[in-house]
Scaffold this active site. Structure first.
Site, PDB file in Angstrom:
ATOM      1  N   ASP A 196     -12.314  44.341  72.121  1.00  0.00           N
ATOM      2  CA  ASP A 196     -13.272  43.591  71.304  1.00  0.00           C
ATOM      3  C   ASP A 196     -14.112  44.478  70.385  1.00  0.00           C
ATOM      4  O   ASP A 196     -14.667  44.001  69.395  1.00  0.00           O
ATOM      5  CB  ASP A 196     -14.224  42.803  72.211  1.00  0.00           C
TER       6      ASP A 196
ATOM      7  N   THR B 124     -20.017  44.856  75.897  1.00  0.00           N
ATOM      8  CA  THR B 124     -19.171  45.754  76.661  1.00  0.00           C
ATOM      9  C   THR B 124     -18.580  44.919  77.794  1.00  0.00           C
ATOM     10  O   THR B 124     -19.083  43.838  78.094  1.00  0.00           O
ATOM     11  CB  THR B 124     -19.951  46.947  77.248  1.00  0.00           C
TER      12      THR B 124
ATOM     13  N   VAL C 200      -5.799  46.662  71.631  1.00  0.00           N
ATOM     14  CA  VAL C 200      -7.080  46.736  70.931  1.00  0.00           C
ATOM     15  C   VAL C 200      -8.046  45.781  71.626  1.00  0.00           C
ATOM     16  O   VAL C 200      -7.696  44.625  71.897  1.00  0.00           O
ATOM     17  CB  VAL C 200      -6.902  46.350  69.446  1.00  0.00           C
TER      18      VAL C 200
ATOM     19  N   THR D  85     -18.183  51.304  77.137  1.00  0.00           N
ATOM     20  CA  THR D  85     -18.274  51.220  75.679  1.00  0.00           C
ATOM     21  C   THR D  85     -19.724  51.493  75.352  1.00  0.00           C
ATOM     22  O   THR D  85     -20.579  51.303  76.209  1.00  0.00           O
ATOM     23  CB  THR D  85     -17.924  49.765  75.238  1.00  0.00           C
TER      24      THR D  85
HETATM   25  N1  ASP Z   1     -15.043  46.251  75.877  1.00  0.00           N
HETATM   26  C1  ASP Z   1     -14.207  47.408  76.026  1.00  0.00           C
HETATM   27  C2  ASP Z   1     -12.789  47.016  75.775  1.00  0.00           C
HETATM   28  O1  ASP Z   1     -12.380  45.951  76.219  1.00  0.00           O
HETATM   29  C3  ASP Z   1     -14.279  48.085  77.333  1.00  0.00           C
HETATM   30  C4  ASP Z   1     -15.598  48.123  78.021  1.00  0.00           C
HETATM   31  O2  ASP Z   1     -16.621  47.846  77.453  1.00  0.00           O
HETATM   32  O3  ASP Z   1     -15.649  48.410  79.207  1.00  0.00           O
HETATM   33  O4  ASP Z   1     -12.069  47.790  75.202  1.00  0.00           O
END
Ligand code: ASP
Length: 312
Positions: free
Chosen positions: A198, A218, A196, A167
């Site tokens: 965070d 993230t 969905v 992210t």
């Molecule tokens: N936080 C993101 C999600 O859960 C994924 C990530 O940051 O790796 O969609």
């Protein structure tokens, strides 16, 4: 003036700081920085050319928050449009709502004049999906996934947190002291359709309040939602903690979560005085920042905070 980001924001941070130096707002700098990450073909976790959900549909999540007014805009599980962060900003600027999901977000994007893409998947991603999913499931299951009544089982296997995550977080403070946070992602690779994370949930993956500070997350979004992690950082700042203390406390809150699925979390933070911080439950992770006095960005280690990990 400062911009702070997850390390994958390096493709856009110089452009963002130039906007701030030219008198632009934190909101403009955050949007422009993230747009460059969304268009970066080498980043397979944000925007264009990213890993899709388990059925092969690229569903994007994004949000932006104005620390001056606490106004926000967000889109979730949106297909067919590249400019996730800009569409999120238009939600904030145009509607009395803060979050649009799925078909509603797509309809709104088209109304706002964004160009619908005929096909969001590139050959590179199509081939990677086939190779990675076939490593986890028999070829006949892969061939008929769209009609599977047991998609939930394959998601649990194929969404192994160590495989494909990412992210972008960008936090900025402009010459007026205003803070803005933006977050954009394609979410977990191979997630269940409609899942969905965070990133578009204000308080979970994104929070900004001029009075105290800002934070973006993230990592495993489900944990940041359950812990209200971005808001926790800002709440701890409000309670008088330093950035270093606030980030560690918000991470430690996640260590108290129960349940079967817990993995990694990363936070970037910025206080109202312009002090940046980065935190991770994974060793050797970095974040970046650049002030208006720096000619290039600095890549710095995040503070490691160990938290429980378990999967299944
Ligand atoms: N936080 C993101 C999600 O859960 C994924 C990530 O940051 O790796 O969609």
């Amino acid at each position: 003036m400062i911009i702070v980001g997850s390390t994958n924001a390096d493709v856009g941070i110089q452009h963002g700081i130039d906007i701030l130096k030219n008198g632009g707002s934190a909101m403009d700098a955050v949007e422009a920085t993230i747009r460059l990450v969304e268009d970066n073909p080498d980043d397979h976790t944000v925007g264009h050319n990213s890993y899709p959900n388990i059925l092969g549909d690229l569903q994007l999540d994004a949000s932006i928050m104005d620390g001056a007014t606490l106004e926000t805009g967000a889109i979730a599980a949106m297909q067919g449009f590249r400019e996730a962060i800009s569409i999120a900003r238009r939600v904030k600027d145009t509607l009395p709502h803060v979050l649009l999901a799925g078909e509603g977000a797509e309809r709104f994007a088209a109304e706002m004049g964004f160009e619908k893409q005929a096909d969001m998947l590139t050959d590179e991603i199509r081939e990677a999906r086939e190779e990675l999913l076939k490593a986890d499931m028999p070829p006949e299951v892969f061939a008929d996934l769209s009609s599977s009544a047991e998609l939930h089982q394959w998601v649990t296997l194929a969404s192994d947190p160590e495989k494909t995550r990412g992210t972008v977080n960008v936090l900025a403070q402009d010459h007026e002291g205003n803070l803005c946070t933006g977050v954009s992602t394609s979410g977990w690779a191979w997630k269940y359709p409609g899942r969905v994370g965070d990133s578009p949930i204000i308080g979970a993956g994104n929070y900004a309040d001029n009075r105290y500070g800002a934070a973006g997350c993230t990592g495993m979004g489900e944990m940041a939602i359950r812990g209200a992690t971005a808001h926790s950082v800002v709440f701890y700042l409000k309670s008088g903690a330093s950035v270093a203390q606030a980030g560690i406390r918000a991470m430690q809150d996640l260590d108290d979560l129960g349940g079967r699925y817990l993995s990694g979390m990363n936070i970037v933070a910025l206080d109202s005085g312009g002090t940046p911080g980065g935190f991770s439950s994974i060793k050797d992770r970095t974040f970046i920042y650049q002030t208006d006095e720096m000619s290039t960005h600095e890549e710095t280690m995040r503070t490691f905070v160990e938290i429980n990990q378990r999967w299944g």
